[in-house]
Design an enzyme around this catalytic site. Structure first.
Site, PDB file in Angstrom:
ATOM      1  N   LYS A   1       0.852  -1.195   0.000  1.00 41.09           N
ATOM      2  CA  LYS A   1       0.000   0.000   0.000  1.00 41.09           C
ATOM      3  C   LYS A   1       0.883   1.239   0.000  1.00 41.09           C
ATOM      4  CE  LYS A   1      -1.814   3.025   2.670  1.00 41.09           C
ATOM      5  NZ  LYS A   1      -1.882   4.143   1.719  1.00 41.09           N
TER       6      LYS A   1
ATOM      7  N   GLU B   1       9.970   1.568  10.260  1.00 38.92           N
ATOM      8  CA  GLU B   1      10.994   2.573   9.931  1.00 38.92           C
ATOM      9  C   GLU B   1      10.320   3.929  10.048  1.00 38.92           C
ATOM     10  OE1 GLU B   1      14.068   1.977   9.384  1.00 38.92           O
ATOM     11  OE2 GLU B   1      14.162  -0.129   8.786  1.00 38.92           O
TER      12      GLU B   1
ATOM     13  N   CYS C   1      13.821  10.859   5.956  1.00 39.49           N
ATOM     14  CA  CYS C   1      13.825  10.480   7.368  1.00 39.49           C
ATOM     15  C   CYS C   1      15.195  10.750   7.980  1.00 39.49           C
ATOM     16  CB  CYS C   1      13.447   9.015   7.498  1.00 39.49           C
ATOM     17  SG  CYS C   1      14.458   7.952   6.477  1.00 39.49           S
TER      18      CYS C   1
ATOM     19  N   GLU D   1      10.297  16.514  14.280  1.00 42.66           N
ATOM     20  CA  GLU D   1      10.684  16.319  12.884  1.00 42.66           C
ATOM     21  C   GLU D   1       9.910  17.310  12.006  1.00 42.66           C
ATOM     22  OE1 GLU D   1       9.239  12.765  10.826  1.00 42.66           O
ATOM     23  OE2 GLU D   1      11.277  12.442  10.088  1.00 42.66           O
TER      24      GLU D   1
HETATM   25  P1  NAD Z   1       2.479   8.630   7.273  1.00 40.44           P
HETATM   26  O1  NAD Z   1       2.739   7.896   8.528  1.00 40.44           O
HETATM   27  O2  NAD Z   1       1.463   9.707   7.272  1.00 40.44           O
HETATM   28  O3  NAD Z   1       2.029   7.608   6.123  1.00 40.44           O
HETATM   29  C1  NAD Z   1       2.837   6.508   5.751  1.00 40.44           C
HETATM   30  C2  NAD Z   1       1.952   5.421   5.170  1.00 40.44           C
HETATM   31  O4  NAD Z   1       1.110   4.909   6.205  1.00 40.44           O
HETATM   32  C3  NAD Z   1       1.013   5.910   4.066  1.00 40.44           C
HETATM   33  O5  NAD Z   1       0.903   4.907   3.084  1.00 40.44           O
HETATM   34  C4  NAD Z   1      -0.309   6.072   4.818  1.00 40.44           C
HETATM   35  O6  NAD Z   1      -1.446   5.967   3.985  1.00 40.44           O
HETATM   36  C5  NAD Z   1      -0.227   4.913   5.779  1.00 40.44           C
HETATM   37  N1  NAD Z   1      -1.073   5.037   6.967  1.00 40.44           N
HETATM   38  C6  NAD Z   1      -1.386   6.159   7.649  1.00 40.44           C
HETATM   39  N2  NAD Z   1      -2.218   5.845   8.679  1.00 40.44           N
HETATM   40  C7  NAD Z   1      -2.396   4.501   8.645  1.00 40.44           C
HETATM   41  C8  NAD Z   1      -3.142   3.578   9.437  1.00 40.44           C
HETATM   42  N3  NAD Z   1      -3.909   3.964  10.452  1.00 40.44           N
HETATM   43  N4  NAD Z   1      -3.089   2.280   9.123  1.00 40.44           N
HETATM   44  C9  NAD Z   1      -2.314   1.854   8.096  1.00 40.44           C
HETATM   45  N5  NAD Z   1      -1.639   2.686   7.287  1.00 40.44           N
HETATM   46  C10 NAD Z   1      -1.660   4.000   7.559  1.00 40.44           C
HETATM   47  O7  NAD Z   1       3.892   9.167   6.785  1.00 40.44           O
HETATM   48  P2  NAD Z   1       4.214  10.085   5.516  1.00 40.44           P
HETATM   49  O8  NAD Z   1       3.769  11.472   5.835  1.00 40.44           O
HETATM   50  O9  NAD Z   1       3.720   9.436   4.278  1.00 40.44           O
HETATM   51  O10 NAD Z   1       5.807   9.997   5.481  1.00 40.44           O
HETATM   52  C11 NAD Z   1       6.624  10.802   6.220  1.00 40.44           C
HETATM   53  C12 NAD Z   1       7.160  10.070   7.434  1.00 40.44           C
HETATM   54  O11 NAD Z   1       7.827   8.864   7.043  1.00 40.44           O
HETATM   55  C13 NAD Z   1       8.204  10.879   8.162  1.00 40.44           C
HETATM   56  O12 NAD Z   1       7.981  10.831   9.552  1.00 40.44           O
HETATM   57  C14 NAD Z   1       9.513  10.170   7.825  1.00 40.44           C
HETATM   58  O13 NAD Z   1      10.521  10.351   8.768  1.00 40.44           O
HETATM   59  C15 NAD Z   1       9.070   8.756   7.716  1.00 40.44           C
HETATM   60  N6  NAD Z   1      10.040   7.985   6.932  1.00 40.44           N
HETATM   61  C16 NAD Z   1      10.849   7.079   7.565  1.00 40.44           C
HETATM   62  C17 NAD Z   1      11.814   6.383   6.844  1.00 40.44           C
HETATM   63  C18 NAD Z   1      12.729   5.386   7.516  1.00 40.44           C
HETATM   64  O14 NAD Z   1      13.272   4.544   6.813  1.00 40.44           O
HETATM   65  N7  NAD Z   1      12.933   5.431   8.818  1.00 40.44           N
HETATM   66  C19 NAD Z   1      11.939   6.591   5.483  1.00 40.44           C
HETATM   67  C20 NAD Z   1      11.112   7.515   4.877  1.00 40.44           C
HETATM   68  C21 NAD Z   1      10.149   8.200   5.611  1.00 40.44           C
END
Ligand code: NAD
Length: 498
Positions: free
Chosen positions: A181, A256, A290, A391
């Site tokens: 997803k 992650e 990230c 962040e």
């Molecule tokens: P997000 O948490 O809003 O969304 C990430 C994914 O989770 C999306 O596909 C979203 O639709 C899904 N999601 C959201 N709520 C959910 C739920 N209740 N159940 C299941 N899925 C759900 O994050 P974002 O805004 O897309 O990305 C930014 C974040 O990702 C930042 O905090 C960044 O640091 C982190 N990130 C971490 C890494 C790493 O490897 N550590 C890499 C890239 C990004």
């Protein structure tokens, strides 16, 4: 490079078939440089998740994939990697259009992503159990490592193809099946990738994609009883919620999450290199990574000189169309994120930090109607301020002076996160000590933002659980089974443990 298509309506990929969402609904995906929708994405719900999980379960337990020899699995993975290489230009252009990442960065990523499939393809037939020299008479005992099952792979918007790869490659090498997803903001490239899944020859149901919103389709996926493991990359709040879902269903999980990584510049560092390294940590990918090095910890004896050199270089960064090869800073990928970054900038001002560069939406002509924020630097930041603790996920740097090494390590570690840190020094003793004392999953010394298919990546503390990439990653997609075979003539006393 030019934009791919004027407007496109996508379908999802479930059980080896392209189909519309059960709802028949769509949502729009935006080109962040134009600030306009360019594609329609199916709005999936629980019904589509049920179909995708059933297809993945079926492929896992019956048919060709279930009985496929691991060497053949490895071949398919390597072929998939080769196809990505062949289609790198097209995939890169789609990611740029949907996400706003720089074309130059995406060409680099697409040239490198195949290595994950080649590497894990190579590991597929090297998953070995062990015969145990067991301490019981007439007993042969051995272990097997079996696929954990159906994997829900959930990715964020900032690096959709790379982060999906980090999950898909080890999961398939382990023999799992997957429901992917992608983020609702950037689904197109993951759907385009599925065309190559078909071409590589993976059996139907091995890889499926559902698209839509976290609270709808993501929630249905992470609470689905047919999912055995959740591999999630995203924000801390979603990660915490998903971890609760995983706990309720006793699902395996890797998370992650976010970061607030520090770059430490010591007085003995090569300052020219350190300036470039700190720029790359916070302004590459427009700070939407990230591992953004969003806190600069600089020794007070070089603070003023370093800051002045840093600001001079950052000021020259060329903003504009991410499709142009000379652009260095592209747009913010989503409108909500654009607004969040601007509100973080206001928060920093209100806390008393001094803005020494940027601090505004970018109004340069070359930025068109896109969502651009100027590269922004705050000086006079104290580590207890929210701008130093939360962040931002954008091009905003907080500069914090330190007086001695102990103070530098204490401030660097004083954050809820622990994803990465950068160390700039020419003193070997200091480099080794810093690597030991910093609590983060990746420490880069005299470099920053280096990743590899061979190197484990992941976070301490609130930055996540588990590691991706490297040989160990495959074990997060395996269960260990222990098999006991007695070759004794008699079954001993049945009322006593053997
Ligand atoms: P997000 O948490 O809003 O969304 C990430 C994914 O989770 C999306 O596909 C979203 O639709 C899904 N999601 C959201 N709520 C959910 C739920 N209740 N159940 C299941 N899925 C759900 O994050 P974002 O805004 O897309 O990305 C930014 C974040 O990702 C930042 O905090 C960044 O640091 C982190 N990130 C971490 C890494 C790493 O490897 N550590 C890499 C890239 C990004």
């Amino acid at each position: 490079m030019t934009r791919v298509k004027p407007f496109h309506t996508y379908q999802v990929y479930i059980g080896g078939r392209w189909c519309d969402a059960a709802s028949g609904d769509y949502f729009e995906s935006f080109d962040p440089f134009l600030g306009e929708p360019w594609a329609r994405i199916p709005r999936c719900d629980k019904r589509d998740v049920d179909a995708a999980v059933a297809a993945a379960r079926d492929a896992l337990e019956r048919g060709e994939w279930a009985t496929m020899h691991p060497s053949r699995r490895g071949q398919l993975l390597r072929r998939f990697g080769d196809l990505i290489q062949l289609n790198a230009d097209r995939l890169a252009a789609i990611e740029v259009q949907d996400n706003g990442k720089l074309y130059a960065e995406m060409r680099g990523q697409l040239g490198y992503i195949p290595q994950w499939f080649h590497y894990f393809g190579g590991l597929a037939d090297k998953i070995e159990g062990a015969v145990l020299p067991i301490d019981k008479a007439d007993m042969f005992t051995y272990t097997r490592h079996e696929p954990v099952g159906v994997v829900a792979a959930i990715t964020p918007w900032n690096s959709p193809l790379m982060l999906a790869t980090w999950k898909i490659a080890p999961a398939l090498a382990a023999g799992c099946t997957i429901v992917l997803k992608p983020s609702e903001f950037t689904s197109a490239s993951s759907l385009e990738l599925m065309r190559l899944v078909e071409e590589a020859g993976f059996p139907a149901g091995v890889l499926n994609v559902v698209t839509g919103f976290g609270a709808e389709v993501g929630e249905a996926l992470t609470t689905h009883p047919g999912v055995d493991k959740i591999a999630f990359t995203g924000g801390e709040a979603s990660g915490r919620h998903i971890a609760r879902n995983a706990a309720d269903g006793f699902k395996r999980m890797t998370l992650e999450l976010g970061g607030k990584s520090a770059q430490l510049v010591f007085p003995d560092a090569d300052l020219d290199n350190a300036v470039k390294g700190v720029v790359s940590g916070i302004f590459a990918a427009t700070g939407q990574t990230c591992i953004a090095g969003s806190r600069l910890l600089v020794h007070d004896s070089i603070h003023d000189e370093f800051l002045s050199r840093f600001v001079s270089l950052a000021r020259t960064a060329k903003m504009g169309d991410p499709m142009s090869s000379d652009t260095q800073i592209g747009p913010i990928t989503t409108q909500p994120q654009y607004q969040r970054i601007l509100s973080c900038i206001e928060m920093a001002r209100a806390e008393g930090a001094e803005c020494v560069l940027g601090g505004n939406p970018a109004s340069r002509a070359e930025c068109g109607k896109g969502w651009f924020v100027e590269p922004t630097v705050f000086a006079k930041v104290s580590n207890s301020m929210r701008i130093a603790q939360e962040e931002v996920f954008g091009p905003v740097l907080s500069v914090i002076p330190f007086h001695d090494d102990d103070e530098a390590y204490a401030v660097a570690n004083d954050t809820p996160y622990g994803l990465a840190a950068g160390v700039w020094t020419n003193d070997q003793c200091r480099a080794f000590t810093a690597a030991k004392r910093l609590r983060a999953g990746s420490i880069w010394t005299n470099t920053y933002r280096a990743v590899s298919y061979m190197a484990p990546f992941g976070g301490f503390k609130n930055s996540g659980i588990g590691r991706e990439s490297g040989q160990e990653a495959i074990h997060d997609y395996l269960e260990t089974k222990c098999i006991w075979m007695s070759y004794g003539k008699d079954v001993p006393n049945p009322f006593v443990m053997r």
